[in-house]
Design a protein around this motif. Sequence first.
Motif, short mmCIF file in Angstrom:
data_model
loop_
_atom_site.label_atom_id
_atom_site.label_comp_id
_atom_site.label_asym_id
_atom_site.label_seq_id
_atom_site.Cartn_x
_atom_site.Cartn_y
_atom_site.Cartn_z
N PHE A 261 33.06 -24.07 35.99
CA PHE A 261 33.87 -23.51 34.61
C PHE A 261 32.80 -22.31 34.06
CE2 PHE A 261 33.66 -24.48 29.98
CZ PHE A 261 34.79 -25.18 29.64
N GLN A 262 30.87 -22.81 34.23
CA GLN A 262 30.60 -21.45 33.89
C GLN A 262 31.09 -19.93 34.31
OE1 GLN A 262 28.00 -21.08 31.31
NE2 GLN A 262 28.76 -19.19 31.83
N VAL A 263 31.49 -20.42 35.98
CA VAL A 263 31.70 -18.69 36.55
C VAL A 263 33.53 -18.80 35.92
CG1 VAL A 263 32.88 -18.10 38.60
CG2 VAL A 263 30.82 -19.69 39.34
N GLN A 264 34.42 -19.84 35.65
CA GLN A 264 35.40 -18.85 34.72
C GLN A 264 35.67 -18.39 33.36
OE1 GLN A 264 37.55 -22.78 34.90
NE2 GLN A 264 39.32 -21.79 35.09
N ASP A 265 34.19 -18.22 32.50
CA ASP A 265 34.13 -17.81 32.07
C ASP A 265 33.66 -16.47 31.98
OD1 ASP A 265 34.73 -20.21 29.93
OD2 ASP A 265 32.61 -20.57 29.40
N ASP A 266 33.02 -16.55 32.87
CA ASP A 266 32.04 -15.28 33.11
C ASP A 266 33.62 -13.78 33.41
OD1 ASP A 266 29.52 -16.67 32.98
OD2 ASP A 266 29.09 -16.26 34.87
N ILE A 267 34.14 -14.79 34.89
CA ILE A 267 35.12 -14.30 34.79
C ILE A 267 36.33 -13.69 33.13
CG2 ILE A 267 37.65 -14.43 35.82
CD1 ILE A 267 36.60 -16.10 37.75
N SER A 283 31.42 -10.36 25.07
CA SER A 283 29.89 -10.17 24.76
C SER A 283 29.10 -10.59 26.18
CB SER A 283 29.92 -11.59 24.35
OG SER A 283 30.79 -12.91 24.38
N ASP A 284 29.17 -10.90 27.27
CA ASP A 284 27.88 -10.61 28.41
C ASP A 284 27.99 -9.57 28.78
OD1 ASP A 284 27.97 -13.53 28.13
OD2 ASP A 284 29.52 -14.10 29.83
N GLU A 285 28.50 -9.08 29.03
CA GLU A 285 27.90 -7.47 28.54
C GLU A 285 27.18 -6.59 27.39
OE1 GLU A 285 29.88 -3.25 30.54
OE2 GLU A 285 31.68 -4.82 30.08
N LYS A 286 27.79 -6.93 26.84
CA LYS A 286 26.62 -6.34 25.55
C LYS A 286 25.65 -7.18 25.02
CE LYS A 286 27.13 -8.26 21.48
NZ LYS A 286 27.46 -8.92 19.76
N LEU A 287 25.23 -7.43 25.57
CA LEU A 287 24.15 -8.92 25.88
C LEU A 287 23.48 -8.65 26.93
CD1 LEU A 287 25.07 -12.22 23.58
CD2 LEU A 287 23.58 -10.52 22.79
N ASP A 288 23.87 -7.83 27.94
CA ASP A 288 23.50 -7.40 29.09
C ASP A 288 23.01 -8.94 30.26
OD1 ASP A 288 22.41 -5.36 31.89
OD2 ASP A 288 20.75 -5.13 30.71
N LYS A 289 23.86 -10.17 29.41
CA LYS A 289 23.67 -11.28 30.32
C LYS A 289 23.78 -11.84 32.01
CE LYS A 289 24.10 -14.44 26.37
NZ LYS A 289 24.63 -15.75 26.59
N SER A 290 23.46 -11.54 32.19
CA SER A 290 23.23 -11.97 33.81
C SER A 290 24.84 -13.79 34.28
CB SER A 290 21.72 -12.64 35.11
OG SER A 290 20.86 -12.08 34.75
N THR A 291 25.54 -12.72 35.11
CA THR A 291 26.86 -13.04 35.08
C THR A 291 26.87 -13.54 36.62
OG1 THR A 291 27.91 -11.25 35.24
CG2 THR A 291 27.81 -12.66 32.84
N TYR A 292 28.64 -13.89 36.63
CA TYR A 292 28.63 -14.24 38.17
C TYR A 292 29.39 -13.28 38.65
CZ TYR A 292 27.50 -19.07 38.37
OH TYR A 292 26.59 -20.49 38.51
N MET A 296 29.16 -10.80 41.73
CA MET A 296 29.76 -11.21 42.72
C MET A 296 31.00 -9.82 42.90
SD MET A 296 30.27 -15.02 43.14
CE MET A 296 28.89 -16.26 43.66
N GLY A 297 31.50 -9.89 41.53
CA GLY A 297 32.52 -8.98 41.18
C GLY A 297 33.95 -9.95 40.73
N VAL A 298 34.85 -9.64 40.23
CA VAL A 298 35.59 -10.89 39.84
C VAL A 298 36.53 -11.29 41.21
CG1 VAL A 298 38.18 -10.82 38.46
CG2 VAL A 298 36.09 -9.74 37.94
N GLU A 299 36.64 -10.56 41.82
CA GLU A 299 37.88 -11.52 42.99
C GLU A 299 36.51 -12.31 43.25
OE1 GLU A 299 40.13 -10.15 47.30
OE2 GLU A 299 39.11 -8.83 45.88
N GLN A 300 35.84 -12.37 44.16
CA GLN A 300 35.27 -13.20 44.66
C GLN A 300 34.47 -14.43 43.87
OE1 GLN A 300 30.81 -11.73 46.89
NE2 GLN A 300 30.66 -13.09 46.97
#
Length: 349
Positions: A261-267, A283-292, A296-300
């Motif tokens: 679910f969290q990986v999906q949210d990041d995508i 918003s994740d990029e704006k806050l410079d959050k660590s995301t999947y 990994m990139g979107v595809e992976q």
Amino acid sequence: MPARLVSFSGFDNNTEQFHNAVRAQLSQDIEVLFAYAELPSPLIDACRYVMTGQGKLVRPLLVASAFDSVNQSNANANENTDKSTDRRTTYNSDLESLLENDSDYDMCRRAALAVELLHTYSLVHDDLPCMDDDELRRGQPTAHIVFEESTALLAGDVLQTLAFEVLTAELPTFAPFDSSIASQLIAIFAPRARRMVSGQMLDLNAEATTGISQSDLEAIHRDKTGALIEAAMLMGGICAGATAPQRMALQECAQHIGLAFQVQDDILDVTTSTDTLGKPAGSDEKLDKSTYVKLMGVEQATSYAQSLFNDGRAAIIRELSSRELSGKKDSADNNALLALIEWLWSRKK
């Protein structure tokens, strides 16, 4: 009077109809709870505002689906011990007995309310200026934008307390609470509520952190997102009298689904518009959050989410479904949890 049981099979295993029925029951129960709580204005207005937005209501759906899947699995087990008894008659008889003789279903309603109250409190606090400072949530302005920041803060506080109170409150339209089930629910719920908050802190600590590993990221989200998903599935199972192997399967599934679910949210944060998400995209990029996606990139990341969903599905098939593991959509047609997993995989917000 207790509410009538919402059953997946009662809607001919139609996922949309079942989910709509669960949402409708939850909406009624929210109003019953707020009438009971007698909160002053504008606190009650803020609570009603955030609890009646256009959310996905994933966690209450997990409670209801786990409850239904365990009931169905146990009904199937009863059928296998008596081949001469018609399955539908046996299952309907079990459900009628449940409604007439105990409060299992109403405890499930309480559990569904509890997880949604706790989740919504976390969103209200997440959106505050001192946290993520977001102005949009569930397709509408956030609580601190509509109400004063102090009111939004208190709304989150009281929703958190109500999440625990609802498990044992004397509520109209609910059967009296079952003390044995309630104690088990609290034992599951309380530590996972604490883990959710710990995960939020870990997430804040990780902002702008360079070189974070996948294991570090998963440690954050097993608590921040996964803990409450785990609570929802286990609480639904407990209300239905899940056996020890069934509880283990629910927990294993929840751990996979929570991460997925969290990986999906990041995508979705980088691939979907604000209008579709109902909250600010990017918003994740704006806050410079660590995301999947960052890691990994979107595809992976998409491939990883799919593998997690598959692992979650396998745990349910092993203990709570009569179907063979096929990976096909028709494997979900008689099991509420499998149907919900398919629904989650295909979500766009």
